[in-house]
Design a protein around this motif. Structure first.
Motif, short mmCIF file in Angstrom:
data_model
loop_
_atom_site.label_atom_id
_atom_site.label_comp_id
_atom_site.label_asym_id
_atom_site.label_seq_id
_atom_site.Cartn_x
_atom_site.Cartn_y
_atom_site.Cartn_z
N GLY A 275 15.04 -6.93 -2.84
CA GLY A 275 13.66 -7.39 -2.97
C GLY A 275 12.70 -6.23 -2.84
N PRO A 276 11.45 -6.52 -2.51
CA PRO A 276 10.46 -5.45 -2.39
C PRO A 276 10.42 -4.80 -1.01
CG PRO A 276 9.38 -7.56 -2.18
CD PRO A 276 10.83 -7.85 -2.43
N GLY A 277 11.41 -5.09 -0.18
CA GLY A 277 11.45 -4.50 1.15
C GLY A 277 11.06 -5.50 2.23
N PHE A 278 11.34 -5.16 3.47
CA PHE A 278 11.05 -6.09 4.56
C PHE A 278 9.59 -6.00 4.98
CE2 PHE A 278 13.14 -2.38 6.66
CZ PHE A 278 12.10 -1.93 7.46
N GLY A 279 9.11 -7.13 5.48
CA GLY A 279 7.76 -7.21 6.02
C GLY A 279 7.78 -8.12 7.23
N GLY A 280 6.63 -8.70 7.55
CA GLY A 280 6.55 -9.58 8.70
C GLY A 280 6.12 -8.84 9.95
N THR A 314 9.65 1.95 3.07
CA THR A 314 8.35 2.40 2.55
C THR A 314 8.53 3.04 1.16
OG1 THR A 314 7.52 2.78 4.78
CG2 THR A 314 6.36 3.89 2.98
N TRP A 315 9.53 3.87 1.01
CA TRP A 315 9.80 4.52 -0.27
C TRP A 315 10.05 3.47 -1.35
CZ3 TRP A 315 14.44 3.92 -2.96
CH2 TRP A 315 14.54 4.67 -4.15
N HIS A 316 10.80 2.45 -1.03
CA HIS A 316 11.14 1.42 -2.02
C HIS A 316 9.89 0.70 -2.52
CE1 HIS A 316 13.55 -1.56 -4.07
NE2 HIS A 316 13.04 -2.54 -3.33
N GLN A 317 8.95 0.43 -1.64
CA GLN A 317 7.72 -0.25 -2.06
C GLN A 317 6.85 0.65 -2.93
OE1 GLN A 317 6.26 -1.52 1.76
NE2 GLN A 317 7.92 -3.00 2.01
N HIS A 318 6.76 1.92 -2.57
CA HIS A 318 6.04 2.87 -3.43
C HIS A 318 6.74 2.98 -4.79
CE1 HIS A 318 3.14 4.12 -0.49
NE2 HIS A 318 4.02 4.69 0.31
N ILE A 320 8.30 0.66 -6.48
CA ILE A 320 7.97 -0.48 -7.33
C ILE A 320 6.61 -0.26 -7.98
CG2 ILE A 320 7.40 -2.94 -7.32
CD1 ILE A 320 9.56 -3.26 -5.15
N ALA A 321 5.62 0.17 -7.20
CA ALA A 321 4.29 0.41 -7.76
C ALA A 321 4.34 1.52 -8.81
CB ALA A 321 3.31 0.77 -6.65
N ALA A 322 5.08 2.58 -8.53
CA ALA A 322 5.18 3.69 -9.47
C ALA A 322 5.85 3.25 -10.76
CB ALA A 322 5.96 4.85 -8.83
N LEU A 323 6.83 2.36 -10.66
CA LEU A 323 7.53 1.88 -11.85
C LEU A 323 6.60 1.07 -12.75
CD1 LEU A 323 11.13 0.70 -11.99
CD2 LEU A 323 9.42 -0.80 -12.97
N VAL A 324 5.72 0.26 -12.12
CA VAL A 324 4.74 -0.50 -12.90
C VAL A 324 3.86 0.45 -13.70
CG1 VAL A 324 2.74 -2.05 -12.77
CG2 VAL A 324 4.74 -2.46 -11.31
N VAL A 325 3.38 1.49 -13.03
CA VAL A 325 2.53 2.47 -13.72
C VAL A 325 3.29 3.13 -14.86
CG1 VAL A 325 1.24 4.63 -13.46
CG2 VAL A 325 1.17 2.90 -11.65
N GLN A 326 4.51 3.52 -14.60
CA GLN A 326 5.32 4.21 -15.62
C GLN A 326 5.53 3.34 -16.86
OE1 GLN A 326 9.30 5.06 -14.31
NE2 GLN A 326 10.03 5.34 -16.40
N LYS A 327 5.88 2.07 -16.65
CA LYS A 327 6.17 1.20 -17.79
C LYS A 327 4.92 0.83 -18.58
CE LYS A 327 10.59 0.96 -17.03
NZ LYS A 327 11.53 1.67 -17.93
N LEU A 328 3.76 0.89 -17.94
CA LEU A 328 2.52 0.58 -18.65
C LEU A 328 1.90 1.86 -19.20
CD1 LEU A 328 0.94 -2.21 -16.40
CD2 LEU A 328 2.37 -2.44 -18.42
N PHE A 329 2.74 2.65 -19.86
CA PHE A 329 2.33 3.86 -20.58
C PHE A 329 1.73 4.92 -19.68
CE2 PHE A 329 1.69 0.15 -23.47
CZ PHE A 329 2.81 0.35 -24.24
N GLY A 330 2.16 4.90 -18.39
CA GLY A 330 1.75 5.97 -17.49
C GLY A 330 0.40 5.80 -16.86
#
Length: 464
Positions: A275-280, A314-318, A320-330
């Protein structure tokens, strides 16, 4: 500390009407109708919500909680701001206040801030009458009971008509299943030095919990067991998410890997869902507390090991955000991104340390415009977590269709059941093409998303 046989438990006071105190006391009242349970808190708004005639307005959302409160409130479950009076009337006092991570001073960023626990101990020392069993319910670092006992012993010295016993009874609740966990727990852990006090608390739980599930330890083992349990669970989440990243790089499927290793009886299948990592409120706080304790007791290698679990999360959550940026043409500057889910997990309105916070902040930093939907989280809480009010950078949406309209992507960050049942054929035409669905919870039907004409990424599998 003087050991005096406590009276039969007739009245319980719980200081703290939050995620632990409210549900725990509601179930105790439900299962022990002969015990009067008083939940007290200085937060008048929170107490008013617990007393609201509309059970849908309870300050804590947990499936089944409204029914339990509805059966007991006004009978033997009461919510009040009259703290001293409740302590004075109680045979047993639970301390269930928040223990956040310190933000300043020695141990800042890792050690627990125990100011509220100390304040509770002092208030109990001042207001208690006769013999009182004091139960640590909050998550505490090992040997915190020493401070509580010292404060209570000072009160004994000034008034010999009063005496105290201190117990540790950590909670092992999972938000979203808290009522089920309380009604049918894996175990109830009671740590203490007074056999009489331990028997008294075991007698309360024994009204519905089988005796073999009630474990007795010393105080220090009980306190440390809570931190250790959360550390081990968080470790499994970081471990499977690290493998998810490797699966994406190698075209393996993390769900198949998880099924294979989870079939091993030595491992078991739980907490192997990528998933996107643990929280709570507990996992990160408790691991960092463990890190601090290890360093304090001269175990730097152990501290580094557990700190790496948080760092990978923390790295895993960053990532996911970086991947969104990458796939949307950077770039996502000026692009609308639908965020589906803001709570840290399904079936709760709790956002503390939610993975969505870090992912959203990263996307906002990149210039995205976020349209956020969550069926239970209040927009005021989202604004508080993001550090900015609803406005040009983000908006709150009451419906998923509103969130995805005009969006370049939808990012699923909470595993709400309703999100797994979305009709992407109907939603896809509302989005700006080419559009993406980023499923950080692996709950969508990949084929349905692709047939709707949408690009699809799923955690641990990559592009589908």
């Amino acid at each position: 500390m003087t050991t005096i046989a406590p009276p039969q438990i007739r009245t319980i006071c719980c200081i703290g009407a939050g995620y632990v105190g409210g549900p725990t006391m509601a179930v105790i009242a439900d299962r022990c109708p002969d015990i009067q349970v008083l939940v007290v808190d200085m937060n008048t708004t929170r107490i008013a919500a617990w007393n609201d005639d509309d059970l849908a307005k309870l300050p804590v959302y947990e499936p089944g909680l409204d029914a339990v409160v509805g059966r007991c409130r006004g009978r033997n479950l009461h919510f009040s701001t009259e703290v001293d009076a409740a302590i004075a009337a109680a045979d047993m006092v639970f301390i269930a206040v928040n223990t956040p991570t310190k933000t300043r001073g020695i141990g800042a960023g890792q050690a627990s801030d125990l100011r509220w626990v100390e304040a509770c101990a002092r208030q109990v020392a001042k207001a208690a009458v006769g013999h009182t069993i004091v139960v640590e319910k909050s998550t505490l670092p090992v040997r915190t009971a020493e401070a509580v006992k010292a404060i209570l012993e000072a009160a004994e010295d000034t008034d010999t008509t009063r005496s105290f016993s201190v117990l540790s009874n950590p909670e092992f609740l999972a938000e979203g299943t808290a009522i089920r966990d309380l009604e049918n727990p894996d175990r109830v852990l009671i740590g203490g030095e007074s056999t009489t006090a331990i028997h008294a608390l075991a007698g309360v739980y024994g009204q519905w919990v089988p005796p073999e599930k009630i474990l007795r330890t010393n105080l220090w083992s009980s306190e440390l067991s809570k931190l250790t349990a959360n550390a081990f669970l968080a470790q499994r989440i970081s471990s499977i998410n690290s493998i998810a990243a490797l699966c994406e790089a190698t075209e393996a499927d993390v769900e198949e890997v998880a099924r294979a290793i989870g079939s091993d009886s030595r491992l078991g299948p739980k907490f192997l869902k990528a998933g996107p990592g643990f929280g709570g409120s507990c996992f990160q706080k408790d691991i960092l507390n463990l890190v601090y304790l290890c360093r304090h007791f001269g175990l730097p290698q152990v501290a580094d090991y557990w700190e790496s679990v948080v760092a990978l999360n923390t790295w895993h959550q960053h990532r996911i955000a970086a991947l969104v940026v990458q796939k949307l043409f950077g770039t996502v500057t000026g692009k609308r991104i639908a965020i589906l889910g803001f709570a840290f997990k399904a079936d709760t309105n709790d956002t503390r340390e939610s993975p969505a916070i870090r992912v959203c902040r990263d996307l906002l930093e990149e210039g995205a415009i976020l349209a956020i939907h969550d069926p239970k989280v209040d927009p005021d809480q989202i604004a508080l977590d993001l550090g900015q009010p609803v406005g040009e950078s983000w908006l709150h949406c009451d419906a998923v269709a509103d969130a995805v309209t005009g969006a370049d992507a939808a990012v699923i960050l909470t595993e709400w059941q309703s999100y797994s049942e979305l009709c992407w054929d109907a939603l896809a035409p509302l989005m700006r093409q080419p559009a993406w669905v980023f499923d950080a919870r692996a709950i969508t039907d990949s084929l349905a998303v692709c047939l709707a004409g949408l690009n699809h990424w799923r955690v641990g599998c990559g592009m589908v």
